[in-house]
Design a protein around this motif. Structure first.
Motif, PDB file in Angstrom:
ATOM      1  N   GLY A  32      17.913  44.184  44.481  1.00  0.00           N
ATOM      2  CA  GLY A  32      18.978  45.079  44.918  1.00  0.00           C
ATOM      3  C   GLY A  32      20.117  44.273  45.513  1.00  0.00           C
ATOM      4  O   GLY A  32      19.960  43.082  45.793  1.00  0.00           O
ATOM      5  N   ASP A  33      21.249  44.911  45.702  1.00  0.00           N
ATOM      6  CA  ASP A  33      22.414  44.238  46.263  1.00  0.00           C
ATOM      7  C   ASP A  33      22.297  44.218  47.781  1.00  0.00           C
ATOM      8  O   ASP A  33      22.440  45.240  48.447  1.00  0.00           O
ATOM      9  N   VAL A  34      22.045  43.034  48.330  1.00  0.00           N
ATOM     10  CA  VAL A  34      21.842  42.926  49.775  1.00  0.00           C
ATOM     11  C   VAL A  34      23.145  43.132  50.547  1.00  0.00           C
ATOM     12  O   VAL A  34      23.124  43.304  51.774  1.00  0.00           O
ATOM     13  N   ASN A  35      24.278  43.109  49.843  1.00  0.00           N
ATOM     14  CA  ASN A  35      25.565  43.286  50.505  1.00  0.00           C
ATOM     15  C   ASN A  35      26.020  44.743  50.547  1.00  0.00           C
ATOM     16  O   ASN A  35      27.087  45.045  51.085  1.00  0.00           O
ATOM     17  N   VAL A  36      25.224  45.628  49.963  1.00  0.00           N
ATOM     18  CA  VAL A  36      25.573  47.046  49.927  1.00  0.00           C
ATOM     19  C   VAL A  36      24.469  47.843  50.612  1.00  0.00           C
ATOM     20  O   VAL A  36      23.290  47.685  50.302  1.00  0.00           O
ATOM     21  N   SER A  37      24.849  48.693  51.547  1.00  0.00           N
ATOM     22  CA  SER A  37      23.872  49.524  52.254  1.00  0.00           C
ATOM     23  C   SER A  37      23.984  50.969  51.795  1.00  0.00           C
ATOM     24  O   SER A  37      25.004  51.389  51.247  1.00  0.00           O
ATOM     25  N   GLY A  38      22.914  51.707  52.012  1.00  0.00           N
ATOM     26  CA  GLY A  38      22.928  53.130  51.698  1.00  0.00           C
ATOM     27  C   GLY A  38      22.660  53.457  50.239  1.00  0.00           C
ATOM     28  O   GLY A  38      22.803  54.607  49.824  1.00  0.00           O
ATOM     29  N   MET A  39      22.257  52.455  49.442  1.00  0.00           N
ATOM     30  CA  MET A  39      21.945  52.702  48.036  1.00  0.00           C
ATOM     31  C   MET A  39      20.431  52.730  47.848  1.00  0.00           C
ATOM     32  O   MET A  39      19.724  51.845  48.330  1.00  0.00           O
ATOM     33  N   ASP A  40      19.946  53.749  47.126  1.00  0.00           N
ATOM     34  CA  ASP A  40      18.509  53.873  46.934  1.00  0.00           C
ATOM     35  C   ASP A  40      18.095  53.467  45.522  1.00  0.00           C
ATOM     36  O   ASP A  40      17.083  53.934  44.992  1.00  0.00           O
ATOM     37  N   VAL A  41      18.889  52.624  44.882  1.00  0.00           N
ATOM     38  CA  VAL A  41      18.546  52.135  43.543  1.00  0.00           C
ATOM     39  C   VAL A  41      18.492  50.614  43.553  1.00  0.00           C
ATOM     40  O   VAL A  41      19.108  49.958  44.396  1.00  0.00           O
ATOM     41  N   GLY A  42      17.736  50.067  42.633  1.00  0.00           N
ATOM     42  CA  GLY A  42      17.616  48.621  42.518  1.00  0.00           C
ATOM     43  C   GLY A  42      17.171  48.259  41.119  1.00  0.00           C
ATOM     44  O   GLY A  42      17.388  49.019  40.173  1.00  0.00           O
ATOM     45  N   TRP A  43      16.515  47.144  40.980  1.00  0.00           N
ATOM     46  CA  TRP A  43      16.082  46.705  39.651  1.00  0.00           C
ATOM     47  C   TRP A  43      14.838  45.841  39.777  1.00  0.00           C
ATOM     48  O   TRP A  43      14.506  45.330  40.849  1.00  0.00           O
ATOM     49  N   THR A  44      14.170  45.673  38.655  1.00  0.00           N
ATOM     50  CA  THR A  44      13.013  44.791  38.586  1.00  0.00           C
ATOM     51  C   THR A  44      12.875  44.271  37.163  1.00  0.00           C
ATOM     52  O   THR A  44      13.301  44.932  36.207  1.00  0.00           O
ATOM     53  N   VAL A  45      12.320  43.081  37.030  1.00  0.00           N
ATOM     54  CA  VAL A  45      12.021  42.502  35.717  1.00  0.00           C
ATOM     55  C   VAL A  45      10.526  42.648  35.503  1.00  0.00           C
ATOM     56  O   VAL A  45       9.731  42.248  36.361  1.00  0.00           O
ATOM     57  N   MET A  46      10.133  43.238  34.381  1.00  0.00           N
ATOM     58  CA  MET A  46       8.727  43.554  34.168  1.00  0.00           C
ATOM     59  C   MET A  46       8.220  43.008  32.839  1.00  0.00           C
ATOM     60  O   MET A  46       8.949  42.956  31.853  1.00  0.00           O
TER      61      MET A  46
END
Length: 203
Positions: A154-168
């Motif tokens: 996730g973007d550590v510089n942005v707060s208040g976001m409940d989305v991110g990513w993962t490599v699977m």
């Protein structure tokens, strides 16, 4: 390897000052040193024998696939995948592929053909090997930074976001297995296909 080299170096320094009976001392030291070295194949076989049949089969299958990729020191990766359920083979394949494509792809003789800036530098007398090394180093840094971002999830510089990513990891049919490929940036350097761990990038 460093642990084994250190006693050798200390022994070599001591032998310079040894008395006439030094050969016997050397022989005793050599025997002791040899006894301290563990046979990797014996260790591997002992570990295999400790596994149940399904996990032993998985380990042997992984060993065969790593061997086919030219990886001769895969024991720790295999143990991690079998015992910790971490997708080490998928991680290795991804990182090695990034090296060969994004980084080492710049070693191709035609890599600068479509780059006017590179052509101008070459025409002005720039050394092609230096340009290749520069391009590979920049590519390495770009890939490393991208892997670091992917590992962050996730973007550590942005707060208040409940989305991110993962490599699977995915299976043969392309569907996700549920095993995440984490810590990719940590091992990128050591998957250099040349075995130099990227040391030639900063010459």
């Amino acid at each position: 390897m460093a642990v084994l080299m250190e006693p050798d170096g200390l022994l070599g320094a001591a032998l310079v000052r040894e008395p006439p009976d030094a050969p016997a001392v050397r022989q005793r030291s050599a025997v002791g040193h040899a006894a301290a070295v563990t046979d990797p194949q014996s260790t591997w076989q002992a570990w295999l024998n400790s596994l149940d049949e399904p996990r032993r089969a998985d380990a042997e299958s992984l060993r065969a696939r790593f061997d086919a990729l030219g990886v001769t020191d895969s024991a720790d990766l295999i143990k991690s995948e079998v015992c910790e359920d971490l997708p080490q083979l998928a991680r290795f394949l991804l990182l090695r592929s990034l090296w060969r494509g994004a980084v080492d792809g710049w070693s191709d003789p035609h890599s600068f053909d479509q780059l006017p800036s590179a052509q101008r530098l070459l025409a002005d007398g720039a050394d092609r090997d230096d340009l290749v090394r520069l391009a590979r180093a920049v590519a390495y840094e770009a890939v490393f930074a991208t892997l670091d971002e992917l590992d962050a999830g996730g973007d550590v510089n942005v707060s208040g976001m409940d989305v991110g990513w993962t490599v699977m990891e995915s299976g043969e049919d392309g569907s996700p297995t549920g095993r995440a490929l984490s810590g990719l940036h940590e091992d990128f350097l050591t998957t250099d296909p040349s075995g130099r761990d990227g040391n030639d990038l900063w010459l």
